[in-house]
Design an enzyme around this catalytic site. Sequence first.
Site, mmCIF file in Angstrom:
data_model
loop_
_atom_site.group_PDB
_atom_site.id
_atom_site.type_symbol
_atom_site.label_atom_id
_atom_site.label_comp_id
_atom_site.label_asym_id
_atom_site.label_seq_id
_atom_site.Cartn_x
_atom_site.Cartn_y
_atom_site.Cartn_z
ATOM 1 N N SER A 1 10.449 -1.742 1.574
ATOM 2 C CA SER A 1 9.132 -1.411 2.108
ATOM 3 C C SER A 1 8.763 -2.299 3.297
ATOM 4 C CB SER A 1 8.083 -1.586 1.005
ATOM 5 O OG SER A 1 6.785 -1.626 1.548
ATOM 6 N N GLY B 1 -1.088 -1.309 -0.559
ATOM 7 C CA GLY B 1 -0.880 -1.339 0.885
ATOM 8 C C GLY B 1 -1.301 -2.652 1.512
ATOM 9 N N ASN B 2 -0.587 -3.035 2.553
ATOM 10 C CA ASN B 2 -0.920 -4.271 3.269
ATOM 11 C C ASN B 2 -2.299 -4.185 3.915
ATOM 12 O OD1 ASN B 2 0.409 -2.489 5.383
ATOM 13 N ND2 ASN B 2 -0.379 -4.160 6.639
ATOM 14 N N ASP B 3 -2.764 -2.973 4.161
ATOM 15 C CA ASP B 3 -4.077 -2.807 4.784
ATOM 16 C C ASP B 3 -5.218 -3.012 3.784
ATOM 17 O OD1 ASP B 3 -3.320 -0.481 3.436
ATOM 18 O OD2 ASP B 3 -4.254 0.861 4.872
#
Length: 193
Positions: A13, A178-180
Amino acid sequence: MSKRVEFFYDYLSPFSYLADTQLPEIARRTGAEIAYRPILMGAIMKSVGNAGPLSIPSKAAYNIAEFQRWAKRYGVPAQFSPYFPFNTIRIVRGAIAAQLVGRFAEFHSAAFRAIWEQAQDLSEEEALRRLLNEAQIDPALIEGDEVKNRLRANVDEAVERGAFGAPTFFVNGEMFWGNDRLDFVEEALMRMA
């Protein structure tokens, strides 16, 4: 209760790589510990009926652009792996073996950097063996039942807790994907006493 963020990730990922570049600073600011939980993203996605971005060409192209945007925002080196998608089962097993022998720090960031900064193909046996040797991990360990069982348990637990991809984070039972969503992860850690 100690502050803790559980980080379920796969080296496949690109967004797990990006999250990994930011988590140590979040942990420092919040006084939290990071519990690294290696998984196989494909196994989780298959379990829950999720599909990756490659099935939709425009989404695949967008993901590459989005990866570059986030890398620029974070100020981290990044190049999308020319080998994507690649098989990470042995790489993820390497992370679990590294945890078992106390060499995780030496293996983990080196694996992410090799894939997402240096465009190495760690699914190739020689490249992975070199990385394991540099981290002082016996390559034979990744074939052991204990490593395989821990990986299976991580995947099963992630699915049971609602994960559908990577990166997935849990703070005090609350899931973030998610990284966001790292700002929400940090806020959740700050709310903990």
